[in-house]
Design an enzyme around this catalytic site. Structure first.
Site, PDB file in Angstrom:
ATOM      1  N   GLU A  21       6.804   4.002   8.335  1.00 32.49           N
ATOM      2  CA  GLU A  21       7.558   5.098   7.708  1.00 32.49           C
ATOM      3  C   GLU A  21       7.456   4.866   6.206  1.00 32.49           C
ATOM      4  OE1 GLU A  21       8.671   7.525   9.355  1.00 32.49           O
ATOM      5  OE2 GLU A  21       8.794   6.742  11.392  1.00 32.49           O
ATOM      6  N   CYS A  27      14.278   8.555   1.491  1.00 27.31           N
ATOM      7  CA  CYS A  27      12.867   8.959   1.605  1.00 27.31           C
ATOM      8  C   CYS A  27      12.735  10.459   1.838  1.00 27.31           C
ATOM      9  CB  CYS A  27      12.213   8.201   2.744  1.00 27.31           C
ATOM     10  SG  CYS A  27      13.141   8.349   4.283  1.00 27.31           S
ATOM     11  N   GLU A  66       5.751   9.818  -6.187  1.00 30.82           N
ATOM     12  CA  GLU A  66       7.130   9.609  -5.727  1.00 30.82           C
ATOM     13  C   GLU A  66       7.907   8.856  -6.813  1.00 30.82           C
ATOM     14  OE1 GLU A  66       7.979   6.601  -2.672  1.00 30.82           O
ATOM     15  OE2 GLU A  66       9.285   8.057  -1.695  1.00 30.82           O
TER      16      GLU A  66
HETATM   17  P1  NAD Z   1       8.944  -1.578  -0.656  1.00 29.14           P
HETATM   18  O1  NAD Z   1       7.677  -1.144  -0.012  1.00 29.14           O
HETATM   19  O2  NAD Z   1       8.899  -2.075  -2.038  1.00 29.14           O
HETATM   20  O3  NAD Z   1       9.630  -2.747   0.187  1.00 29.14           O
HETATM   21  C1  NAD Z   1       9.958  -2.572   1.556  1.00 29.14           C
HETATM   22  C2  NAD Z   1       9.943  -3.916   2.254  1.00 29.14           C
HETATM   23  O4  NAD Z   1       8.614  -4.412   2.261  1.00 29.14           O
HETATM   24  C3  NAD Z   1      10.793  -4.992   1.578  1.00 29.14           C
HETATM   25  O5  NAD Z   1      11.436  -5.743   2.581  1.00 29.14           O
HETATM   26  C4  NAD Z   1       9.761  -5.815   0.835  1.00 29.14           C
HETATM   27  O6  NAD Z   1      10.145  -7.140   0.626  1.00 29.14           O
HETATM   28  C5  NAD Z   1       8.592  -5.745   1.798  1.00 29.14           C
HETATM   29  N1  NAD Z   1       7.271  -5.990   1.201  1.00 29.14           N
HETATM   30  C6  NAD Z   1       6.843  -5.660  -0.032  1.00 29.14           C
HETATM   31  N2  NAD Z   1       5.553  -6.029  -0.198  1.00 29.14           N
HETATM   32  C7  NAD Z   1       5.158  -6.587   0.974  1.00 29.14           C
HETATM   33  C8  NAD Z   1       3.938  -7.158   1.436  1.00 29.14           C
HETATM   34  N3  NAD Z   1       2.852  -7.217   0.670  1.00 29.14           N
HETATM   35  N4  NAD Z   1       3.888  -7.648   2.698  1.00 29.14           N
HETATM   36  C9  NAD Z   1       4.964  -7.585   3.503  1.00 29.14           C
HETATM   37  N5  NAD Z   1       6.156  -7.053   3.124  1.00 29.14           N
HETATM   38  C10 NAD Z   1       6.247  -6.563   1.876  1.00 29.14           C
HETATM   39  O7  NAD Z   1       9.933  -0.346  -0.503  1.00 29.14           O
HETATM   40  P2  NAD Z   1      11.405  -0.224  -1.112  1.00 29.14           P
HETATM   41  O8  NAD Z   1      11.292  -0.088  -2.579  1.00 29.14           O
HETATM   42  O9  NAD Z   1      12.262  -1.282  -0.527  1.00 29.14           O
HETATM   43  O10 NAD Z   1      11.872   1.166  -0.464  1.00 29.14           O
HETATM   44  C11 NAD Z   1      11.631   2.404  -1.040  1.00 29.14           C
HETATM   45  C12 NAD Z   1      10.415   3.054  -0.428  1.00 29.14           C
HETATM   46  O11 NAD Z   1      10.596   3.196   0.966  1.00 29.14           O
HETATM   47  C13 NAD Z   1      10.147   4.468  -0.945  1.00 29.14           C
HETATM   48  O12 NAD Z   1       8.767   4.646  -1.106  1.00 29.14           O
HETATM   49  C14 NAD Z   1      10.658   5.340   0.195  1.00 29.14           C
HETATM   50  O13 NAD Z   1      10.098   6.630   0.243  1.00 29.14           O
HETATM   51  C15 NAD Z   1      10.290   4.536   1.374  1.00 29.14           C
HETATM   52  N6  NAD Z   1      11.094   4.884   2.534  1.00 29.14           N
HETATM   53  C16 NAD Z   1      10.538   5.596   3.555  1.00 29.14           C
HETATM   54  C17 NAD Z   1      11.310   5.966   4.648  1.00 29.14           C
HETATM   55  C18 NAD Z   1      10.739   6.754   5.798  1.00 29.14           C
HETATM   56  O14 NAD Z   1      11.407   6.855   6.816  1.00 29.14           O
HETATM   57  N7  NAD Z   1       9.550   7.308   5.684  1.00 29.14           N
HETATM   58  C19 NAD Z   1      12.661   5.608   4.689  1.00 29.14           C
HETATM   59  C20 NAD Z   1      13.193   4.895   3.624  1.00 29.14           C
HETATM   60  C21 NAD Z   1      12.406   4.528   2.559  1.00 29.14           C
END
Ligand code: NAD
Length: 478
Positions: A255, A289, A382
């Site tokens: 997601e 999101c 975004e």
């Molecule tokens: P992010 O991608 O920065 O981090 C999400 C998670 O991934 C965190 O736990 C982080 O530590 C981990 N992570 C980061 N890099 C990684 C890697 N290389 N390997 C493994 N894990 C890693 O996202 P965020 O800033 O926490 O959240 C915001 C984003 O999430 C926005 O882009 C938003 O649109 C999206 N989002 C999507 C949905 C959906 O349902 N489509 C819902 C909520 C948020």
């Protein structure tokens, strides 16, 4: 709140600690242990062990009962969960009380119920005469859990989105290793305590804290002992995880991000469209999101819509902060970029000054922009803040072309009183979810997810259970 790992039924805090910062006022409110590789390895091993032991042997009734005990456990500590979510995110109390914590409870209850209501996708066929000699065969399909599932969740709806994966993964019989966002570790730690009390077999649920790249997140998603990855977060992170998972061909459910459009037709109920867009663009300061960042308005009502939306944005007072100083700076950099790209700032456009302790926090103003070309980065990328760009359109086809001209495809909103138009337009918007005359109205059984760079697969009801289990065909020669 002391964040702790939970591995094989044991709480521990190995690894160097990093500070937890309150986004509401910038104060240091705790410490989070950064899981070294050995802790992640230990969590994956504990999950595997649980599958070989009592958790792997647990039937549907036992798993459903466990889901209900977890839901009851969250309910019993409702206030603690609310306080922890507020401390980590700075969100308004009402949001945590009416959205985050009730939905987490709902996620476990929904999957306990679904385990019983589930029509078994067990296809049976009998094939007479499949060979020249007239041989017969009976085929049937059983579903089995995937095994050890890695769950990586974001900071924007920490408890809600984490449990939205944990509940169906456990319900389907998997063991899980969860890594929540490094920004929001607290409700995950509380959930581990609840699960511990609920008496799940050790290793069924494991929790490791830490960062993503080069750290716990990467250790987990590249781990050869992980059978599937369920991730919510940015699209770029999804790409990194996919690359990391490719070595072991680990299946993924993603997601990801969005740049969600709203289409406002001239025949819409304009009051509803304005208020709906206030909600869809500014709820949780745009850090959902599903939030709208692009609004397309049919030209006859464009000026009135912009004026009214701008006025409402200026009225908003009780809004929460961005999750971190870094995210605040990112959003403000887009506000500057928008001006450089030639935007008219109708409302907001900067950081507010409250004259109280909130000025130490990471707030930005609800912002309405107009006048940018569709090629502007502000319109394409975004931002994940309380901001939308409003542009006019003249025909239904043009509205669809504008809405669909995006690398993303998560959610959209269509505002019209014309029933035929609603049915005509909705299937043509290239997003996984289309809301007509509403926004974020959710039924947990419906498919949830995005197309294009917004994700892979669907969550919700049966869709989650399908991802978290594998159909296996059994063929018996008669
Ligand atoms: P992010 O991608 O920065 O981090 C999400 C998670 O991934 C965190 O736990 C982080 O530590 C981990 N992570 C980061 N890099 C990684 C890697 N290389 N390997 C493994 N894990 C890693 O996202 P965020 O800033 O926490 O959240 C915001 C984003 O999430 C926005 O882009 C938003 O649109 C999206 N989002 C999507 C949905 C959906 O349902 N489509 C819902 C909520 C948020």
């Amino acid at each position: 709140m002391k964040a702790e790992h939970y591995v094989g039924g044991v709480f521990r805090s190995d690894g160097p600690a990093f500070p937890l910062i309150s986004p509401a006022d910038g104060a240091e409110i705790g410490a989070v242990p950064e899981a070294p590789r050995e802790v992640v390895d230990g969590a994956v091993a504990a999950a595997r062990e649980a599958l070989r032991g009592p958790w792997g042997a647990a039937g549907v009734e036992e798993r459903a009962a466990a889901m209900r005990r977890i839901a009851d456990g969250i309910q019993a500590r409702f206030g603690e969960f609310v306080d922890a979510e507020i401390a980590d995110t700075g969100r308004p109390r009402a949001f945590a009380e009416t959205v985050d914590v009730p939905r987490a409870i709902g996620n476990f209850r929904a999957y306990a119920d679904l385990l019983y209501g589930r029509p078994e996708r067990a296809y049976t066929t009998q094939v007479p005469g499949w060979s020249a000699g007239g041989g017969q065969a009976l085929n049937y399909t059983v579903r089995r859990p995937l095994g050890v599932v890695a769950i990586i969740s974001p900071w924007n709806l920490p408890l809600l989105l984490m449990t939205w994966k944990v509940a169906p993964a456990l319900a389907a019989g998997n063991a899980v290793v969860v890594k929540p966002s490094e920004e929001t570790p607290s409700t995950a730690t509380l959930l581990a305590q609840v699960i511990d009390q609920a008496g799940l077999p050790a290793g069924a649920f494991n929790l490791v804290h830490g960062h993503g790249p080069g750290a716990a997140g990467e250790f987990l998603t590249g781990h050869p002992g992980v059978d599937a990855i369920a991730f919510t977060g940015e699209s770029a992170t999804g790409s990194a995880i996919m690359r990391n998972a490719a070595d072991h061909v680990t299946p993924v459910s993603f997601e990801l991000g969005g740049k969600n459009p709203a289409l406002v037709f001239a025949d819409a109920d304009l009051d509803a469209a304005v208020e709906g867009t206030v909600r869809s663009s500014f709820t949780h300061s745009g850090q959902i999101c599903l939030c709208t960042e692009r609004v397309y308005v049919e030209r006859p009502v464009f000026d009135e819509f912009v004026e009214r939306l701008g006025a409402r944005a200026k009225e908003l007072a009780d809004y929460g902060p961005m999750i971190s100083a870094a995210h605040r700076d990112k959003v403000l950099s887009y506000y500057r970029l928008a001006r450089e790209e030639g935007a008219t700032v109708v409302a907001g456009g900067g950081a507010p000054s409250f004259g109280d302790e909130r000025d130490g926090g990471f707030h930005v103003e609800p912002t309405v922009l107009t006048g940018l070309p569709e090629t502007a980065r502000t319109v394409r990328e975004e931002i994940f803040g309380p901001v939308c760009h409003v542009a006019p359109f003249d025909t239904e086809d043009e509205a669809l072309r504008l809405a669909n001209d995006s690398p993303y495809g998560l959610a959209s909103t269509v505002w019209t009183r014309d029933l035929s138009r609603a049915h005509r337009v909705a299937p043509k918007v290239e997003t996984g979810i289309v809301w007509v005359n509403c926004w974020n109205l959710r039924d947990l059984r419906t498919p949830f997810g995005g197309v294009k760079a917004s994700g892979i697969g669907r969550e919700g009801g049966e869709y989650s259970l399908d991802f978290f289990s594998e159909p296996v065909n059994v063929c018996i020669q008669i």
